[in-house]
Scaffold this motif. Structure first.
Motif, PDB file in Angstrom:
ATOM      1  N   MET A   1       5.010  16.310  -5.789  1.00 22.57           N
ATOM      2  CA  MET A   1       5.890  15.279  -5.248  1.00 22.57           C
ATOM      3  C   MET A   1       7.355  15.645  -5.467  1.00 22.57           C
ATOM      4  SD  MET A   1       4.095  13.053  -3.729  1.00 22.57           S
ATOM      5  CE  MET A   1       5.289  11.724  -3.525  1.00 22.57           C
ATOM      6  N   LEU A   2       7.673  16.218  -6.635  1.00 22.44           N
ATOM      7  CA  LEU A   2       9.042  16.640  -6.892  1.00 22.44           C
ATOM      8  C   LEU A   2       9.452  17.743  -5.925  1.00 22.44           C
ATOM      9  CD1 LEU A   2      11.618  16.539  -8.559  1.00 22.44           C
ATOM     10  CD2 LEU A   2      10.565  18.137 -10.172  1.00 22.44           C
TER      11      LEU A   2
ATOM     12  N   LEU B   1       1.492   6.304  -7.134  1.00 26.15           N
ATOM     13  CA  LEU B   1       0.329   6.978  -7.694  1.00 26.15           C
ATOM     14  C   LEU B   1       0.391   8.482  -7.464  1.00 26.15           C
ATOM     15  CD1 LEU B   1      -2.488   4.439  -6.720  1.00 26.15           C
ATOM     16  CD2 LEU B   1      -1.506   4.842  -8.976  1.00 26.15           C
ATOM     17  N   LEU B   2       0.879   8.903  -6.306  1.00 23.80           N
ATOM     18  CA  LEU B   2       1.026  10.333  -6.060  1.00 23.80           C
ATOM     19  C   LEU B   2       2.033  10.954  -7.036  1.00 23.80           C
ATOM     20  CD1 LEU B   2       1.004  10.522  -2.158  1.00 23.80           C
ATOM     21  CD2 LEU B   2      -0.754  11.365  -3.725  1.00 23.80           C
TER      22      LEU B   2
ATOM     23  N   VAL C   1       0.833  -1.209   0.000  1.00 21.41           N
ATOM     24  CA  VAL C   1       0.000   0.000   0.000  1.00 21.41           C
ATOM     25  C   VAL C   1       0.862   1.250   0.000  1.00 21.41           C
ATOM     26  CG1 VAL C   1      -1.624   1.358   1.375  1.00 21.41           C
ATOM     27  CG2 VAL C   1      -2.002  -1.093   1.058  1.00 21.41           C
ATOM     28  N   LEU C   2       1.869   1.302   0.855  1.00 22.77           N
ATOM     29  CA  LEU C   2       2.716   2.488   0.942  1.00 22.77           C
ATOM     30  C   LEU C   2       3.471   2.738  -0.371  1.00 22.77           C
ATOM     31  CD1 LEU C   2       4.194   2.126   4.558  1.00 22.77           C
ATOM     32  CD2 LEU C   2       2.434   3.726   3.776  1.00 22.77           C
TER      33      LEU C   2
END
Length: 262
Positions: free
Chosen positions: A55-56, A46-47, A39-40
């Motif tokens: 995210m970057l 996906l993020l 999951v993690l």
């Protein structure tokens, strides 16, 4: 005498586990470790796909900013400590000739085969990618190098080149191999000599004992799975970026940018 498989099963049965099927079709796993780590990892992936810019930015702040600024001293010091410890174990203590397996075990692979596998792992793509990139990076003074003559006010290009190679050898010499040597030696001893399953949780058996079977061991395995996956993906990503840039130089029409490197 119990077989290695029987010994592994004894320890596995003491952990949280689910097993279905029999024989070659038997599937056994730790549901806590498997589900949480999966999951993690997928949430992170996906993020990165859905919100790559955010995210970057977060990775620039944390991975490329906070960690090097706050923890560089710990990384360098720990590598130095492990070098001293391993040299002592090999050259001074009574454990220098300790076999990583049972006393009666014979090597499964020749030295040449082992050496080939060593350089076919994740370190190989790193060497291909950084063997030229890192010395040039230091030589040009990118990233705030303190020893280039343009910063310190004296010296010449030859001295800059020497310092660049010195730092590159530091990263890819003894200090670069210490993490592999440390983890490989401990895993081999705990697995092939002590009879534990080959998971990182049992590396901590001398420190936490039977807590390895509980939530502490689960946390160690979850963290080890995530860091291994991300580390391998980093190596593959570096290779993909290098191939993509090479294609750009050969044929500008083929290149489609970093987002298409995968």
């Amino acid at each position: 005498m119990a077989s290695p498989e029987d010994s592994y099963q004894v320890h596995f049965d003491k952990c949280r586990h689910v097993a279905v099927g029999r024989g070659m079709l038997r599937l056994a796993l730790n549901p806590v470790v498997t589900i949480i780590s999966t999951v993690l990892i997928w949430v992170f992936v996906l993020l990165c796909v859905v919100e790559p810019d955010y995210m970057l930015k977060g990775m620039n702040i944390a991975a490329f900013g906070w960690i090097p600024e706050v923890w560089t001293w710990f990384y360098i010091l720990s590598q130095d400590v492990w070098i001293v410890v391993l040299l002592y174990v090999m050259a001074v203590s009574k454990y220098g000739n300790l076999k990583l397996g049972k006393d009666e075990d014979k090597p499964e692979y020749t030295f040449a085969t082992w050496f080939s596998m060593l350089f076919s792992a994740g370190v190989a793509i790193g060497l291909f990618y950084y063997s030229v990139a890192e010395p040039v990076w230091h030589y040009k003074g990118w990233g705030g190098a303190r020893w280039v003559h343009g910063v310190k006010g004296y010296g010449n290009d030859n001295e800059d080149a020497t310092h660049a190679l010195v730092v590159s050898w530091y990263h890819w010499g003894v200090h670069g191999w210490i993490p592999y040597t440390t983890m490989g030696a401990v895993l081999a001893i705990m697995t092939y000599r002590r009879g534990f399953p080959m998971t990182i949780r049992y590396v901590f058996w001398p420190l936490i004992g039977e807590r390895c079977y509980g939530w502490m061991g689960d946390c160690v395995d979850i963290l080890s799975i995530m860091t291994t996956i991300f580390g391998v993906c980093t190596s593959l990503g570096l290779g993909a970026m290098q191939i993509n840039q090479g294609m750009q130089r050969l044929n500008h029409g083929f290149y489609r940018g970093t987002n298409y490197a995968i």
